[in-house]
Design a protein around this motif. Structure first.
Motif, PDB file in Angstrom:
ATOM      1  N   PHE A 166       0.746  -1.089   0.084  1.00 19.56           N
ATOM      2  CA  PHE A 166       0.076  -0.095  -0.069  1.00 19.56           C
ATOM      3  C   PHE A 166       1.086   1.227  -0.044  1.00 19.56           C
ATOM      4  CE2 PHE A 166      -2.662   3.394   1.572  1.00 19.56           C
ATOM      5  CZ  PHE A 166      -3.885   2.845   1.029  1.00 19.56           C
ATOM      6  N   THR A 167       0.681   1.966  -0.887  1.00 17.93           N
ATOM      7  CA  THR A 167       1.731   3.147  -1.244  1.00 17.93           C
ATOM      8  C   THR A 167       1.298   4.563  -0.841  1.00 17.93           C
ATOM      9  OG1 THR A 167       1.110   3.396  -3.578  1.00 17.93           O
ATOM     10  CG2 THR A 167       2.847   1.801  -3.223  1.00 17.93           C
ATOM     11  N   PHE A 168       2.152   5.427  -0.557  1.00 19.27           N
ATOM     12  CA  PHE A 168       1.945   6.850  -0.590  1.00 19.27           C
ATOM     13  C   PHE A 168       2.974   7.611  -1.220  1.00 19.27           C
ATOM     14  CE2 PHE A 168       4.187   5.802   3.473  1.00 19.27           C
ATOM     15  CZ  PHE A 168       4.804   6.823   3.628  1.00 19.27           C
ATOM     16  N   GLY A 169       2.624   8.803  -1.638  1.00 24.08           N
ATOM     17  CA  GLY A 169       3.510   9.786  -2.157  1.00 24.08           C
ATOM     18  C   GLY A 169       3.069  11.053  -2.225  1.00 24.08           C
ATOM     19  N   VAL A 170       3.909  12.008  -2.831  1.00 24.33           N
ATOM     20  CA  VAL A 170       3.622  13.321  -3.010  1.00 24.33           C
ATOM     21  C   VAL A 170       3.468  13.767  -4.263  1.00 24.33           C
ATOM     22  CG1 VAL A 170       4.279  15.935  -2.257  1.00 24.33           C
ATOM     23  CG2 VAL A 170       4.722  13.906  -0.788  1.00 24.33           C
TER      24      VAL A 170
END
Length: 428
Positions: free
Chosen positions: A225-229
């Motif tokens: 599960f990913t997160f980024g800007v």
């Protein structure tokens, strides 16, 4: 007596302790040997103080049927923790990394506790003793466990994963911490990545910060599960981050304003939001949890002392965290800035070089007056009107006795052994 028998006795106890100064009535006491003491000698005292059972590994200190004699108390503690974790069969989120572990752990905990009954590592009990103690604090009422894992050499994270058996994992970053034990930066990456290897081998899930190319590379092929800007490919896309000085983030037109200082804390917040989203915590609950969180324990604390505004970040330091703290501090829109920085420990042969890198970077700025304290900084003295060097804290404290700080913004940062929070005693 096998581990299941010991576990049955453990379930009769109110708690578990390895310190007779913290014995609770009806607890179980484990006699863990230290470098300078044999805790077996405290077994009778533990029973006298109210312990229900004591676990020892020296038969000379056997007392009565309340005494459990094992081959090795520490190994039994670790085995018991693994057995208890399997007995509870609850989901466990594990995290490690060079910087930001404890803050991220606390943020994850406050977010998930809005929906679940959670328990998390207390303080920094994150090693081969602390992780078992954390696991053994979980109960049938615990719905999610959050376990912080620290390491200063390779194979340690692998070992801790074999005890905690995590279902989810997150690595905050790969920085220049514990270089002496890990054998350099590549050793740090290899050591921290042992968590990925465990999760991959067991079909578990990893949370990945897409801003970190090492995380992307090392987590390939693992369920994630990913997160980024500003990354529409991320499962959680953070649209905006600001820090002046407190970090605020925006995603899906939803804004969170924290009490954490510095852009380096943005990833810690983003990770907690992502994990909250994964576990379907309500947006407003995620927002409230993070906005209500106040840092403590000398970690990025903003405080006022007299006319001075102080950023106290004296819990620990390594080259990575020191560099980002300095960069963030210099970017603040503040006047009369002062940096009080202490030596960074556990860098081995790289110590003098890494301190020189910091000194060189400070030599090229004119925004802040710098006080550098400790033998490694002192060994890298340069002639610069904006930098003063002190070999010991005592010599710096003598300086403070005759020099007042008024109307300044002050950053205080150094390794735990420097105990730079003592500076506050001299600032009025």
């Amino acid at each position: 007596m096998n581990i299941q028998d010991i576990h049955n006795l453990f379930l009769q106890c109110s708690s578990l302790s390895i310190d007779t100064r913290k014995i609770e009535k009806n607890s179980m006491f484990f006699a863990i040997k230290g470098e300078n003491f044999d805790a077996n000698t405290f077994a009778k005292e533990a029973l006298d103080l109210g312990a229900l059972f004591v676990v020892i590994d020296n038969e000379s200190y056997f007392i009565d049927d309340r005494t459990i004699l094992v081959k090795n108390s520490l190994e039994t503690l670790q085995e018991l923790a693994r057995f208890h974790r399997s007995y509870l069969a609850l989901p466990i989120v594990a995290l490690t990394g060079s910087n930001g572990k404890t803050t991220t752990k606390e943020l994850i905990n406050v977010v998930l506790s809005k929906k679940f009954k959670t328990k998390a590592t207390i303080g920094n009990l994150n090693n081969h003793i602390g992780v078992p103690l954390t696991l053994l604090s979980f109960t049938k009422e615990t719905e999610i466990g959050i376990v912080e894992m620290g390491a200063n050499h390779q194979k340690e994270i692998e070992f801790l994963c074999q005890i905690a058996l995590p279902d989810f994992g997150y690595i905050t970053n790969f920085g220049k911490a514990h270089l002496e034990g890990f054998g350099g930066v590549e050793g740090v990456i290899a050591g921290k990545s042992e968590m990925y290897q465990y999760l991959s081998a067991n079909g578990k899930t990893v949370f990945v910060n897409l801003e970190d190319p090492i995380q992307i590379e090392k987590s390939k092929g693992i369920q994630s599960f990913t997160f980024g800007v500003k990354n529409p490919k991320a499962d959680l896309n953070i649209e905006e981050i600001t820090a002046n000085p407190f970090v605020a983030i925006n995603y899906n037109n939803f804004q969170i304003e924290s009490h954490l200082i510095g852009l380096y804390n943005a990833n810690n917040i983003n990770a907690a939001v992502a994990i909250g989203k994964y576990f379907e915590v309500e947006e407003n609950d995620i927002k409230k949890a993070i906005e209500d969180y106040i840092p403590a324990n000398n970690r990025s604390q903003m405080m006022q002392k007299g006319s001075n505004e102080i950023i106290l970040d004296a819990y620990n330091a390594n080259p990575s965290s020191m560099a980002v703290a300095i960069t963030n501090f210099l970017q603040l829109d503040k006047k009369n800035k002062i940096m009080i920085l202490g030596d960074m420990f556990e860098l081995g042969d790289e110590s003098l070089y890494e301190h020189k890198v910091i000194v060189d970077s400070l030599s090229n700025q004119t925004q802040a007056l710098c006080f550098l304290i400790g033998k490694s900084f002192f060994a890298n003295q340069v002639s610069n009107e904006n930098i003063q060097f002190f070999e010991t804290f005592d010599s710096f404290s003598e300086y403070l006795k005759t020099h007042n700080f008024d109307y300044n913004t002050i950053l205080i940062k150094g390794s735990r052994g420097m105990a730079l929070e003592r500076t506050l005693e001299y600032i009025s």
